[in-house]
Design an enzyme around this catalytic site. Structure first.
Site, PDB file in Angstrom:
ATOM      1  N   SER A   1      15.145   4.087   6.973  1.00  0.00           N
ATOM      2  CA  SER A   1      13.787   3.842   6.522  1.00  0.00           C
ATOM      3  C   SER A   1      13.892   3.220   5.134  1.00  0.00           C
ATOM      4  O   SER A   1      14.540   3.773   4.247  1.00  0.00           O
ATOM      5  CB  SER A   1      13.026   5.169   6.469  1.00  0.00           C
ATOM      6  OG  SER A   1      11.879   5.019   5.665  1.00  0.00           O
TER       7      SER A   1
ATOM      8  N   ASP B   1       4.784  10.048  -0.198  1.00  0.00           N
ATOM      9  CA  ASP B   1       3.860   8.917  -0.251  1.00  0.00           C
ATOM     10  C   ASP B   1       2.461   9.254   0.249  1.00  0.00           C
ATOM     11  O   ASP B   1       1.476   8.756  -0.278  1.00  0.00           O
ATOM     12  CB  ASP B   1       4.440   7.728   0.524  1.00  0.00           C
ATOM     13  CG  ASP B   1       5.554   7.040  -0.261  1.00  0.00           C
ATOM     14  OD1 ASP B   1       5.514   7.118  -1.504  1.00  0.00           O
ATOM     15  OD2 ASP B   1       6.445   6.445   0.359  1.00  0.00           O
TER      16      ASP B   1
ATOM     17  N   ARG C   1       2.543   3.041  -5.084  1.00  0.00           N
ATOM     18  CA  ARG C   1       1.493   3.687  -4.289  1.00  0.00           C
ATOM     19  C   ARG C   1       0.126   3.676  -4.944  1.00  0.00           C
ATOM     20  O   ARG C   1      -0.871   3.328  -4.309  1.00  0.00           O
ATOM     21  CB  ARG C   1       1.901   5.117  -3.897  1.00  0.00           C
ATOM     22  CG  ARG C   1       3.127   5.198  -2.984  1.00  0.00           C
ATOM     23  CD  ARG C   1       3.152   4.115  -1.969  1.00  0.00           C
ATOM     24  NE  ARG C   1       4.242   4.219  -1.020  1.00  0.00           N
ATOM     25  CZ  ARG C   1       4.819   3.183  -0.429  1.00  0.00           C
ATOM     26  NH1 ARG C   1       4.427   1.951  -0.723  1.00  0.00           N
ATOM     27  NH2 ARG C   1       5.778   3.350   0.438  1.00  0.00           N
TER      28      ARG C   1
ATOM     29  N   ASP D   1       4.928   0.710  12.815  1.00  0.00           N
ATOM     30  CA  ASP D   1       3.989   1.827  12.652  1.00  0.00           C
ATOM     31  C   ASP D   1       2.586   1.349  12.276  1.00  0.00           C
ATOM     32  O   ASP D   1       1.604   1.728  12.914  1.00  0.00           O
ATOM     33  CB  ASP D   1       4.487   2.791  11.568  1.00  0.00           C
ATOM     34  CG  ASP D   1       5.726   3.556  12.003  1.00  0.00           C
ATOM     35  OD1 ASP D   1       5.950   3.664  13.227  1.00  0.00           O
ATOM     36  OD2 ASP D   1       6.461   4.035  11.120  1.00  0.00           O
TER      37      ASP D   1
END
Ligand code: ARG
Length: 416
Positions: free
Chosen positions: A174, A123, A94, A14
């Protein structure tokens, strides 16, 4: 428009596609930032990949110690477990990555930063909010939220532009990982009724495969921060790495959680967080010894609030600073050692000690040497219950016939 965009780059498909997509779409130079947070990836190889795909520059930051010191340990001191279960590995990473993005954007004179989050998760909220609170002038690009490519179209896009597609047959999950934990979602895990297949786990042994003999480990804390294992002083990162290995080998650290995402979705998440699970348990045990009843109760409310704040992406807020100030003060005496037993997927506290322990054997004992003043109990109960007894006298006893009847106690099946 042209200019520079700083992209958080993991090395996966991605964000690899995003390098080219952002450059083409915005006619911009793309600078990537990859943070080593202990995810166990070869960051040098990731950097090379970014440059091959066309990044103007590719930065790699070893942020492991920063992560432990400013994010992981404060969250541990706070007792922050989202919905009582999730140690927040991803959520804690994050704001740090966002901080590194903003810093890189300033150094490179960039107008925008970008991340590879989708529009369904937490996220994106954490990245967007963290960046916006650190520099409201920066634009945030999220290609995955904007492009409407399916997985196949994405692969075709990559092939057309010579972007290598990872050859290893991707597992249908994932995954996000850093040294505080591993998170696995999607694929068969989306049915919360089904037990996760063994192949989702990489850090923890199955109960059946774990050693028959228990391991005992002693964790030392100074003001709520872990500083030693079995008496050996260790820096935070080494301590976490060792515990991940030890507890993982004994099958400790698996969390199977149906959690409430900020965006309104319930999602089934599997976590592997051996060190986090052990340390949270040990830390809480030490607090039972060193905090007063009032402080302990209040701290639990703060812990829940703190976890929400981390989960919901409000790391860079004044409320966080306020809670942090409380936690730092509250943790002053949380010093000592906790002994735990790890055995086939379980972790149990079996002992705790502290120079600041409020536990007094003389007060607690039922044996000789009892220092507790038994005669004081009568007066205590009289004053403690004064209001309730007065209420009984005036209200509940005189009016008991007029008060609505309580429902009858349930009867066991098959009776009367
Ligand atoms: N649900 C977790 C959180 O919101 C993890 C999210 C990322 N995990 C992943 N497997 N992509 O913090």
């Amino acid at each position: 428009m042209s200019g520079t965009i700083v992209l958080a780059y993991s090395g996966g498909l991605d964000t690899s596609v995003a390098i080219r997509w952002l450059a083409e779409r915005h006619d911009a130079d793309v600078v990537t930032v990859t943070a080593d947070l202990g995810q166990g990836k070869d960051v040098a190889a990731i950097r090379e990949r970014a440059l091959r795909i066309g990044a103007r520059d590719a930065l790699v930051v070893d942020a492991r110690d920063m992560f432990v010191r400013y994010f992981v340990f404060p969250a541990l001191q706070a007792g922050a477990l989202y919905e009582g279960q999730y140690p927040l590995a991803t959520a804690l990473a994050r704001p740090l990555i966002a901080y590194l993005l903003v810093e890189a954007a300033h150094r490179h004179g960039a107008q925008a930063v970008a991340h590879g989050c989708t529009g369904k998760g937490n996220d994106q909220v954490r990245f967007d909010l963290a960046v916006q609170t650190l520099d409201p002038e920066l634009r945030v690009e999220a290609p995955m939220r904007q492009w409407s490519m399916t997985r196949d179209q994405e692969m075709a896009y990559a092939r057309e532009r010579g972007i290598e597609i990872p050859v290893t047959p991707a597992k249908p999950y994932s995954v996000d990982a850093n040294l505080w934990g591993r998170s696995i979602e999607a694929g068969v895990l989306e049915d919360p009724a089904l037990e996760p297949p063994e192949d989702v786990y990489e850090w923890t042994a199955a109960v059946e495969a774990a050693p028959a003999d228990a391991a005992t480990v002693r964790v030392g804390f100074a003001s709520g921060i872990p500083v030693s294992l079995d008496g050996e002083r260790l820096d935070g990162r080494s301590l976490i790495e060792r515990l991940n290995e030890l507890a993982g080998r004994h099958g400790v650290g698996r969390v199977d959680h149906v959690e409430n995402r900020l965006v309104g979705i319930k999602s089934r998440e599997i976590y592997e967080a051996p060190a986090a699970v052990v340390l949270h348990q040990a830390h809480a045990a030490l607090e039972t010894l060193t905090l007063t009843r009032d402080a302990f109760r209040f701290k639990q409310a703060v812990a829940a609030e703190y976890a929400e704040l981390i989960y919901n992406g409000k790391w860079f807020s004044a409320l966080h600073q306020d809670l942090m100030a409380f936690v730092q003060s509250n943790q002053r005496f949380v010093t000592g050692e906790v002994t735990l037993k790890l055995h086939r997927g379980t972790c149990r506290v079996v002992g705790r000690q502290s120079p600041f322990s409020l536990y007094s054997r003389a007060l607690a004992t039922y044996e000789t040497g009892d220092a507790f003043d038994h005669s004081a109990a009568v007066g205590f109960i009289r004053l403690y219950g004064l209001g309730t007894v007065q209420q009984a006298r005036v209200q509940t006893l005189p009016l008991r016939d007029q008060l609505p009847e309580l429902p009858p106690p349930p009867r066991p099946e098959g009776e009367g």
